[in-house]
Design an enzyme around this catalytic site. Sequence first.
Site, PDB file in Angstrom:
ATOM      1  N   THR A   1      -7.487  -1.143 -19.241  1.00 15.47           N
ATOM      2  CA  THR A   1      -8.737  -0.966 -18.511  1.00 15.47           C
ATOM      3  C   THR A   1      -8.614   0.180 -17.504  1.00 15.47           C
ATOM      4  OG1 THR A   1     -10.511  -2.135 -17.360  1.00 15.47           O
ATOM      5  CG2 THR A   1      -8.278  -2.808 -16.793  1.00 15.47           C
TER       6      THR A   1
ATOM      7  N   LYS B   1      -7.748   4.088 -19.795  1.00 13.22           N
ATOM      8  CA  LYS B   1      -8.229   4.121 -21.187  1.00 13.22           C
ATOM      9  C   LYS B   1      -8.066   5.497 -21.836  1.00 13.22           C
ATOM     10  CE  LYS B   1     -11.710   0.480 -20.766  1.00 13.22           C
ATOM     11  NZ  LYS B   1     -13.100   0.116 -21.065  1.00 13.22           N
TER      12      LYS B   1
ATOM     13  N   ASP C   1     -15.127  -1.666 -27.100  1.00  8.79           N
ATOM     14  CA  ASP C   1     -16.225  -1.758 -26.117  1.00  8.79           C
ATOM     15  C   ASP C   1     -17.610  -1.620 -26.764  1.00  8.79           C
ATOM     16  OD1 ASP C   1     -14.572  -2.125 -23.907  1.00  8.79           O
ATOM     17  OD2 ASP C   1     -14.350   0.021 -23.560  1.00  8.79           O
TER      18      ASP C   1
ATOM     19  N   ALA D   1     -22.603   9.538 -17.725  1.00  8.14           N
ATOM     20  CA  ALA D   1     -22.089  10.306 -18.866  1.00  8.14           C
ATOM     21  C   ALA D   1     -20.561  10.321 -18.849  1.00  8.14           C
ATOM     22  CB  ALA D   1     -22.655  11.723 -18.835  1.00  8.14           C
ATOM     23  N   GLY D   2     -19.969   9.220 -18.396  1.00 11.25           N
ATOM     24  CA  GLY D   2     -18.511   9.131 -18.337  1.00 11.25           C
ATOM     25  C   GLY D   2     -17.941   8.424 -19.558  1.00 11.25           C
TER      26      GLY D   2
ATOM     27  N   ALA E   1     -17.473   5.318 -20.154  1.00 12.88           N
ATOM     28  CA  ALA E   1     -18.189   4.116 -20.598  1.00 12.88           C
ATOM     29  C   ALA E   1     -19.297   4.499 -21.584  1.00 12.88           C
ATOM     30  CB  ALA E   1     -18.751   3.380 -19.396  1.00 12.88           C
TER      31      ALA E   1
ATOM     32  N   THR F   1     -24.485  14.471 -12.435  1.00 12.11           N
ATOM     33  CA  THR F   1     -23.946  15.828 -12.621  1.00 12.11           C
ATOM     34  C   THR F   1     -24.339  16.300 -14.023  1.00 12.11           C
ATOM     35  OG1 THR F   1     -22.053  15.083 -11.331  1.00 12.11           O
ATOM     36  CG2 THR F   1     -21.820  17.179 -12.477  1.00 12.11           C
TER      37      THR F   1
HETATM   38  P1  ATR Z   1     -16.256   5.450 -16.653  1.00 11.01           P
HETATM   39  O1  ATR Z   1     -15.048   5.644 -17.488  1.00 11.01           O
HETATM   40  O2  ATR Z   1     -16.383   4.101 -16.003  1.00 11.01           O
HETATM   41  O3  ATR Z   1     -17.521   5.862 -17.339  1.00 11.01           O
HETATM   42  P2  ATR Z   1     -16.212   7.961 -15.271  1.00 11.01           P
HETATM   43  O4  ATR Z   1     -15.812   8.632 -16.531  1.00 11.01           O
HETATM   44  O5  ATR Z   1     -15.546   8.324 -13.984  1.00 11.01           O
HETATM   45  O6  ATR Z   1     -16.025   6.396 -15.372  1.00 11.01           O
HETATM   46  O7  ATR Z   1     -17.789   8.128 -15.103  1.00 11.01           O
HETATM   47  C1  ATR Z   1     -18.506   7.514 -14.070  1.00 11.01           C
HETATM   48  C2  ATR Z   1     -19.999   7.830 -14.255  1.00 11.01           C
HETATM   49  O8  ATR Z   1     -20.743   7.138 -13.251  1.00 11.01           O
HETATM   50  C3  ATR Z   1     -20.334   9.280 -14.141  1.00 11.01           C
HETATM   51  O9  ATR Z   1     -21.371   9.574 -15.035  1.00 11.01           O
HETATM   52  C4  ATR Z   1     -20.820   9.381 -12.663  1.00 11.01           C
HETATM   53  O10 ATR Z   1     -21.689  10.447 -12.423  1.00 11.01           O
HETATM   54  P3  ATR Z   1     -21.103  11.920 -12.089  1.00 11.01           P
HETATM   55  O11 ATR Z   1     -20.695  12.510 -13.403  1.00 11.01           O
HETATM   56  O12 ATR Z   1     -22.239  12.624 -11.448  1.00 11.01           O
HETATM   57  O13 ATR Z   1     -19.947  11.709 -11.154  1.00 11.01           O
HETATM   58  C5  ATR Z   1     -21.560   8.091 -12.557  1.00 11.01           C
HETATM   59  N1  ATR Z   1     -21.758   7.614 -11.161  1.00 11.01           N
HETATM   60  C6  ATR Z   1     -20.852   7.036 -10.357  1.00 11.01           C
HETATM   61  N2  ATR Z   1     -21.405   6.677  -9.182  1.00 11.01           N
HETATM   62  C7  ATR Z   1     -22.705   7.056  -9.242  1.00 11.01           C
HETATM   63  C8  ATR Z   1     -23.818   6.945  -8.342  1.00 11.01           C
HETATM   64  N3  ATR Z   1     -23.709   6.389  -7.146  1.00 11.01           N
HETATM   65  N4  ATR Z   1     -25.020   7.433  -8.759  1.00 11.01           N
HETATM   66  C9  ATR Z   1     -25.162   8.000  -9.981  1.00 11.01           C
HETATM   67  N5  ATR Z   1     -24.148   8.124 -10.874  1.00 11.01           N
HETATM   68  C10 ATR Z   1     -22.941   7.655 -10.517  1.00 11.01           C
END
Ligand code: ATR
Length: 273
Positions: free
Chosen positions: A61, A65, A102, A128-129, A131, A153
């Site tokens: 986790t 990952k 997942d 867009a991360g 997940a 972003t």
């Molecule tokens: P994961 O593997 O859990 O997807 P990640 O790859 O770090 O984690 O991606 C986190 C996502 O949550 C990203 O899309 C992030 O947006 P940014 O690319 O702009 O950083 C988004 N995210 C996290 N906190 C946020 C918030 N408060 N508002 C909007 N988007 C958020």
Amino acid sequence: MKRFAVFGNPIKHSYSPIIHSLFAEQFGFEICYEKCLINKHEFVAEVEKFFDDGGMGLNITVPFKQEAYRFLSNLSERSIEAGSVNTIKKDYNGNLCGDNTDGLGLKVDLVKNLKWNISNKRVLIIGAGGATRGILRSLFSLNPSQIVIANRTPGKVLSLLSHFKSLHNVSGCSLDNVNKEAPFDIIINATSASLNNEAVFLSDQIISEDEFFCYDLAYSDSLTPFLDWGLKRGAEISDGIGMLVEQAAESFSIWLDKAPQTESVIKYLKNNY
Ligand code: ATR
């Protein structure tokens, strides 16, 4: 006793040990399933040690990952597409094999447990991360009319879309411009915001005038800010507990070739946590 574990950092909150123990109980045996806090620089060495010491299966986790994906050379198609691994097993030849359950977990939860109809619906994924990468193909396979991925972003959406060029009717935009793509029937929060109890700012204009649905991949003992937002606007809502149990069920069957029942486990978690 057969040994399993989940590796993460942090890991205290993980429900995986209880989920897998309840699965094993269904088949009349006990397993040892530990949650292990892994130091960021020792992930690969710890994985190798776990299997060298006779471990049968690992879940991976946050935040490992992607590192698991980079480290393993035997990978399932779905883990390659997701660019991440949440399940590792050792095959008969002693090779460590990575998979990602997942996306299937979300799909089974939406279709079998929640009975939400995704076909021909307009779906918004926020974030867009990793997940989002993990769930996109599975969501696409449910035939929505459109999937829009909105991210704070914008550049990150573009690189994600370039990875999934073969999926039609999938587009992206910045979170600030999401109104232009509205309305949506189903909104999925795939950001990490809920993990930090942060809200993602969303305008009411993005909601469909018909019934609409909000799904948060995250779960917690209280309503996440995103689900609270949806509930106040009349949405049918769900947190990610069902997905968590369904992805675990798929991991369990990868390791042990047995498909556990999930309904009672989901109920147990909802009543006790
Ligand atoms: P994961 O593997 O859990 O997807 P990640 O790859 O770090 O984690 O991606 C986190 C996502 O949550 C990203 O899309 C992030 O947006 P940014 O690319 O702009 O950083 C988004 N995210 C996290 N906190 C946020 C918030 N408060 N508002 C909007 N988007 C958020």
